[in-house]
Design an enzyme around this catalytic site. Structure first.
Site, PDB file in Angstrom:
ATOM      1  N   ASP A 196       0.497  -1.376  -0.326  1.00  0.00           N
ATOM      2  CA  ASP A 196      -0.391   0.350   0.140  1.00  0.00           C
ATOM      3  C   ASP A 196       0.839   1.084  -0.198  1.00  0.00           C
ATOM      4  O   ASP A 196       2.021   1.324  -0.250  1.00  0.00           O
ATOM      5  CB  ASP A 196      -0.817  -0.327   1.238  1.00  0.00           C
ATOM      6  CG  ASP A 196      -1.739   0.382   0.717  1.00  0.00           C
ATOM      7  OD1 ASP A 196      -2.109   1.811   0.203  1.00  0.00           O
ATOM      8  OD2 ASP A 196      -3.821   0.146   1.120  1.00  0.00           O
ATOM      9  N   HIS A 265      -2.880   2.677  -4.689  1.00  0.00           N
ATOM     10  CA  HIS A 265      -2.430   3.001  -3.072  1.00  0.00           C
ATOM     11  C   HIS A 265      -0.936   2.058  -3.519  1.00  0.00           C
ATOM     12  O   HIS A 265      -0.484   0.977  -3.492  1.00  0.00           O
ATOM     13  CB  HIS A 265      -3.643   1.818  -2.697  1.00  0.00           C
ATOM     14  CG  HIS A 265      -4.260   2.011  -1.985  1.00  0.00           C
ATOM     15  ND1 HIS A 265      -4.776   3.175  -1.111  1.00  0.00           N
ATOM     16  CD2 HIS A 265      -5.799   1.891  -2.626  1.00  0.00           C
ATOM     17  CE1 HIS A 265      -5.711   3.608  -0.622  1.00  0.00           C
ATOM     18  NE2 HIS A 265      -6.564   2.637  -1.849  1.00  0.00           N
ATOM     19  N   GLU A 329     -10.090   2.807  -4.728  1.00  0.00           N
ATOM     20  CA  GLU A 329      -9.012   4.401  -4.877  1.00  0.00           C
ATOM     21  C   GLU A 329      -8.340   4.371  -5.882  1.00  0.00           C
ATOM     22  O   GLU A 329      -7.398   4.853  -4.751  1.00  0.00           O
ATOM     23  CB  GLU A 329      -9.207   4.137  -3.133  1.00  0.00           C
ATOM     24  CG  GLU A 329     -10.263   4.088  -2.874  1.00  0.00           C
ATOM     25  CD  GLU A 329     -10.008   3.845  -1.143  1.00  0.00           C
ATOM     26  OE1 GLU A 329     -11.327   4.175  -0.386  1.00  0.00           O
ATOM     27  OE2 GLU A 329      -8.636   3.606  -0.420  1.00  0.00           O
TER      28      GLU A 329
HETATM   29  C1  TNX Z   1     -11.090   2.186   2.144  1.00  0.00           C
HETATM   30  S1  TNX Z   1     -11.438  -1.038   1.245  1.00  0.00           S
HETATM   31  C2  TNX Z   1     -10.023   1.181   1.640  1.00  0.00           C
HETATM   32  C3  TNX Z   1      -8.548   1.309   3.107  1.00  0.00           C
HETATM   33  C4  TNX Z   1      -8.705   1.761   3.837  1.00  0.00           C
HETATM   34  C5  TNX Z   1     -10.392   1.681   4.636  1.00  0.00           C
HETATM   35  C6  TNX Z   1     -10.209   2.298   5.571  1.00  0.00           C
HETATM   36  C7  TNX Z   1     -11.005  -1.043   0.340  1.00  0.00           C
HETATM   37  C8  TNX Z   1     -10.756  -1.290  -1.122  1.00  0.00           C
HETATM   38  N1  TNX Z   1      -9.667   0.425   0.388  1.00  0.00           N
HETATM   39  O1  TNX Z   1      -7.416   1.308   1.552  1.00  0.00           O
HETATM   40  O2  TNX Z   1      -7.700   1.149   4.811  1.00  0.00           O
HETATM   41  O3  TNX Z   1     -11.033   2.043   3.508  1.00  0.00           O
HETATM   42  O4  TNX Z   1     -11.714   1.092   6.573  1.00  0.00           O
END
Ligand code: TNX
Length: 535
Positions: A196, A265, A329
């Site tokens: 990440d 990420h 994301e």
């Molecule tokens: C969303 S779940 C994210 C993570 C974070 C999390 C915190 C996901 C696919 N992405 O990178 O750690 O929320 O709850």
């Protein structure tokens, strides 16, 4: 000493050693609840230090040894594991070749013996787990198993538990304890978040800077402030350690699914190899949480060479048929202004349409590239539900996280196989309740009953669509969970509620679940695990 005194002393000794040890009665009302428990009239089976765990099939030896160890830890009973069963007082484990239902088992308890018969070794393991969880722990006593017949099998084939070892790093012993926690709850997939923005945690021989540079960040943001400590923070797992975890998990019938995030990420990898980014950097490992703007460059050849190399190494370490390649994301702004990415868009003739932008399609291209490399190694991908928006085809398994009505249902409707892990119900990094001090202080709280009452297959799905929901998973992200003891507190007992969602088909009864949970919590305590006490 006079002869008479000696006789009295010997008699007293004999009386103590022959006196039956105290006994507790086992209770088959365990978590997750078996499908069918039929108590019968006969006498109970007494498990004592004189009992033998008989295993004639070497494929079941590890299952028997793990059971013997758990029994020892919970009751103090040292049962012997042997190849042959004596005439009576044995627990025999065996494979039922006639049964075709994966992971199913049956248990038959009489005064003389217990026979645990599984369709496969996993079934035997779950049968033995049921016998383990039936024990009232900490009594240092024999265990009376009431005469009964139990038959059982799981609702979902994919029963997942996730741990983020990037935002905070947990050593191998902690990871193994986490696997023990999953195993106790009949969970059969460990989704291991290993890369990440804040760290790269997999040793790579091809790209050594990933850990030399990319595994240590300069500091960490403090709680919910905008301040940082300046304590270097990091860690990574060597390939040998990763293989050790894979073996440890396999012994407990758990497949390890590594997650390597693409194409967002990625700050740790970009810091190690800046040429992988659109601007060429320099980049710095992230010391805070959220979503960075930086992303792998989709127009540069070195990105594709990197993906090939990493995937090959991952496949050499993790033998299972699925690999998680993230896809969540991913901010695509950088691609809009990157000449190489725009060139790639033109070269691939990607056009914005009503469903996806050209950049989303480029993300899909990167994911497809990785998926094809994985397919050539016999692997299928899991991606976060964003991959649907980007137009990935239905060969991908979708892990839906953005709430129950999002990717999960849409994915199932569109023909994807789906694993439900919604952040509305199954994110165990979220605090349980207002006022909690441990865990992520997001506005949404996820108490135990919210987890328990989650319905992974809503009635609005047709039977065909419902069959596309292949599993359920709980996620433990660790931005706000710095210690392993807190990981346990956040996961337990929500993992117990999750286990019932994953395993049990029958109608739910929260109060009955809480009664079953009481003994399970005693087992957590006996194992020395931290947990949040539910009354
Ligand atoms: C969303 S779940 C994210 C993570 C974070 C999390 C915190 C996901 C696919 N992405 O990178 O750690 O929320 O709850």
């Amino acid at each position: 000493m006079k002869i008479a005194d000696i006789i009295i002393a010997v008699a007293a000794l004999a009386a103590t050693s022959c006196a039956p040890r105290r006994a507790t009665t086992a209770d088959y009302q365990v978590v997750p609840l078996p499908r069918s428990i039929e108590l019968s009239a006969g006498e109970a089976f007494r498990l004592s230090t004189r009992s033998v765990i008989a295993v004639s099939d070497s494929a079941l030896l590890t299952d028997a040894l793990i059971f013997a160890d758990n029994v020892q830890r919970l009751s103090g009973i040292d049962a012997r594991v042997a190849a042959a069963a004596p005439r009576r007082n044995y627990i025999r484990v065996t494979l039922d070749k006639a049964s075709s239902r994966p992971e199913s088992y049956s248990i038959s308890v009489t005064a003389d013996s217990i026979v645990v018969s599984g369709a496969d070794a996993a079934g035997v393991f779950y049968g033995l787990q049921t016998l383990t969880k039936a024990i009232t722990p900490g009594k240092d006593a024999d265990v009376l198993y009431p005469a009964a017949t139990i038959t059982d099998w799981p609702r979902f084939a994919y029963r997942g538990g996730h741990l983020d070892c990037v935002r905070h790093f947990f050593d191998i012993d902690s990871v193994k304890t986490y696997i023990d926690m999953l195993a106790l709850h009949n969970i059969n997939h460990f989704h291991w978040h290993l890369t990440d923005d804040q760290g790269w945690r997999i040793e790579s021989k091809r790209f050594p800077l990933l850990t030399e540079v990319g595994s240590v960040r300069e500091g960490t943001i403090i709680g919910t402030t905008e301040e940082y400590d300046s304590i270097p923070y990091g860690g990574y797992y060597t390939q040998e350690q990763l293989r050790d975890v894979v073996r440890y998990a396999a012994d407990r019938h758990i497949s390890v699914i590594p997650e390597v995030e693409l194409p967002g990420h990625m700050m740790a990898a970009l810091t190690a190899y800046p040429q992988l980014g659109c601007t060429g950097g320099p980049y710095k490992l992230w010391c805070r949480w959220g979503v960075t703007d930086d992303i792998l460059c989709a127009g540069s050849d070195s990105t594709y060479t990197f993906i090939d190399g990493i995937i090959d190494e991952i496949c050499d370490i993790f033998p299972y048929g699925i690999v998680h390649i993230g896809g969540d994301e991913a901010p695509l702004g950088k691609w809009k202004t990157c000449p190489r990415c725009q060139h790639k868009i033109r070269e691939l003739r990607l056009k914005t349409d009503s469903r996806s932008t050209a950049e989303q399609k480029l993300q899909n291209h990167v994911m497809r590239y990785a998926a094809e490399r994985l397919a050539s190694r016999g692997r299928r991908i899991i991606g976060w539900d964003e991959i649907i928006d980007n137009g990935f085809d239905t060969t991908a398994i979708v892990m839906s996280w953005r709430g129950p009505a999002d990717g999960g249902q849409d994915g199932a409707r569109l023909g994807y196989k789906v694993i439900k892990a919604p952040n509305t119900h199954l994110y165990f990094d979220y605090q349980y309740a207002e006022g909690d001090t441990v865990g992520a202080p997001y506005w949404r709280k996820i108490p135990l009953d919210t987890v328990y009452n989650y319905n992974p297959v809503p009635a609005c799905l047709t039977p065909e669509q419902a069959a596309n929901v292949i599993g359920v998973q709980g996620n433990v992200w660790t931005e706000f969970i710095p210690t392993f003891s807190e990981v346990q507190y956040m996961a337990l007992p929500r993992m117990a509620a999750l286990a019932e969602l994953q395993w049990v088909e029958a109608d739910k009864d929260y109060d009955a679940f809480l009664r079953r949970l009481a003994r399970l919590q005693d087992i957590y305590a006996a194992y020395g695990w931290n947990f949040r006490k539910e009354k």
